[in-house]
Design a protein around this motif. Structure first.
Motif, short mmCIF file in Angstrom:
data_model
loop_
_atom_site.label_atom_id
_atom_site.label_comp_id
_atom_site.label_asym_id
_atom_site.label_seq_id
_atom_site.Cartn_x
_atom_site.Cartn_y
_atom_site.Cartn_z
N ARG A 37 0.87 -1.19 0.00
CA ARG A 37 0.00 0.00 0.00
C ARG A 37 0.89 1.22 0.00
O ARG A 37 1.80 1.34 0.82
CB ARG A 37 -0.89 0.01 1.23
N HIS A 38 0.62 2.14 -0.91
CA HIS A 38 1.47 3.32 -1.01
C HIS A 38 1.29 4.27 0.16
O HIS A 38 2.23 4.95 0.55
CB HIS A 38 1.23 4.03 -2.34
N GLY A 39 0.11 4.32 0.74
CA GLY A 39 -0.12 5.22 1.87
C GLY A 39 0.60 4.80 3.14
O GLY A 39 1.12 5.64 3.88
N THR A 40 0.65 3.49 3.39
CA THR A 40 1.22 3.00 4.64
C THR A 40 2.52 2.23 4.46
O THR A 40 3.27 2.07 5.41
CB THR A 40 0.23 2.06 5.35
N GLY A 41 2.76 1.74 3.25
CA GLY A 41 3.93 0.91 3.00
C GLY A 41 3.74 -0.54 3.42
O GLY A 41 4.64 -1.36 3.29
N ARG A 42 2.55 -0.88 3.90
CA ARG A 42 2.27 -2.25 4.36
C ARG A 42 2.25 -3.22 3.18
O ARG A 42 1.59 -2.97 2.17
CB ARG A 42 0.93 -2.27 5.08
N VAL A 43 2.96 -4.32 3.30
CA VAL A 43 3.03 -5.32 2.25
C VAL A 43 1.73 -6.09 2.19
O VAL A 43 1.22 -6.57 3.20
CB VAL A 43 4.23 -6.27 2.48
N ARG A 44 1.16 -6.21 0.94
CA ARG A 44 -0.08 -6.96 0.74
C ARG A 44 0.20 -8.38 0.28
O ARG A 44 -0.55 -9.29 0.58
CB ARG A 44 -0.95 -6.27 -0.30
N GLY A 45 1.26 -8.57 -0.49
CA GLY A 45 1.56 -9.89 -1.01
C GLY A 45 2.57 -9.80 -2.14
O GLY A 45 3.15 -8.75 -2.38
N VAL A 46 2.73 -10.91 -2.85
CA VAL A 46 3.68 -10.98 -3.95
C VAL A 46 2.89 -11.31 -5.21
O VAL A 46 2.11 -12.26 -5.24
CB VAL A 46 4.77 -12.03 -3.68
N LEU A 47 3.11 -10.50 -6.27
CA LEU A 47 2.37 -10.64 -7.52
C LEU A 47 3.31 -10.86 -8.69
O LEU A 47 4.50 -10.57 -8.60
CB LEU A 47 1.54 -9.37 -7.78
N CYS A 48 2.73 -11.29 -9.81
CA CYS A 48 3.49 -11.36 -11.05
C CYS A 48 3.62 -9.95 -11.63
O CYS A 48 2.94 -9.02 -11.19
CB CYS A 48 2.81 -12.30 -12.06
N PHE A 49 4.48 -9.81 -12.62
CA PHE A 49 4.71 -8.49 -13.21
C PHE A 49 3.42 -7.87 -13.75
O PHE A 49 3.13 -6.71 -13.50
CB PHE A 49 5.75 -8.60 -14.34
#
Length: 114
Positions: A60-72
């Motif tokens: 998340r750009h607002g908090t920097g919290r990682v959501r997961g890992v995605l493909c390109f």
């Protein structure tokens, strides 16, 4: 130190910009025992499509919290949607054909949604 009037990119030194601290320098995020949070190591498959290899850490750009890992592709798509769930839902409805269903008024006559 750079000389006055020198322009252009800074020279690279062993995989880092000249003048930057080495990765293991005191105070760096890689220093052991600092308690710095690290992003998950990309592995497995994308959490969105569940097919392509996961290569990009999404946050998340607002908090920097990682959501997961995605493909390109899915990571780039979220960036294009500016992380707006309403826009993503409308796009999904469009792809599924919900947003553009004509209404049958009479045999052979359809009314398109306004």
């Amino acid at each position: 130190m750079r000389r006055p009037g020198v322009t252009g990119p800074r020279p690279r030194v062993a995989g880092r910009t000249a003048g930057s601290a080495p990765p293991s320098a005191p105070g760096s995020s890689r220093e052991a025992g600092t308690g710095a949070r690290r992003a998950p190591r990309p592995q497995g498959v994308c959490r969105a499509c569940r097919v392509a290899p996961a290569e990009h850490v999404d946050h998340r750009h607002g908090t920097g919290r990682v959501r997961g890992v995605l493909c390109f592709s899915r990571h780039a798509a979220l960036g294009q949607f500016k992380d707006r769930p309403d826009a993503i839902r409308r796009a999904a409805a469009y792809v599924e054909g919900i947003a553009w269903k004509p209404t049958l008024v009479a045999p052979g006559v359809c009314r398109l949604p306004s």
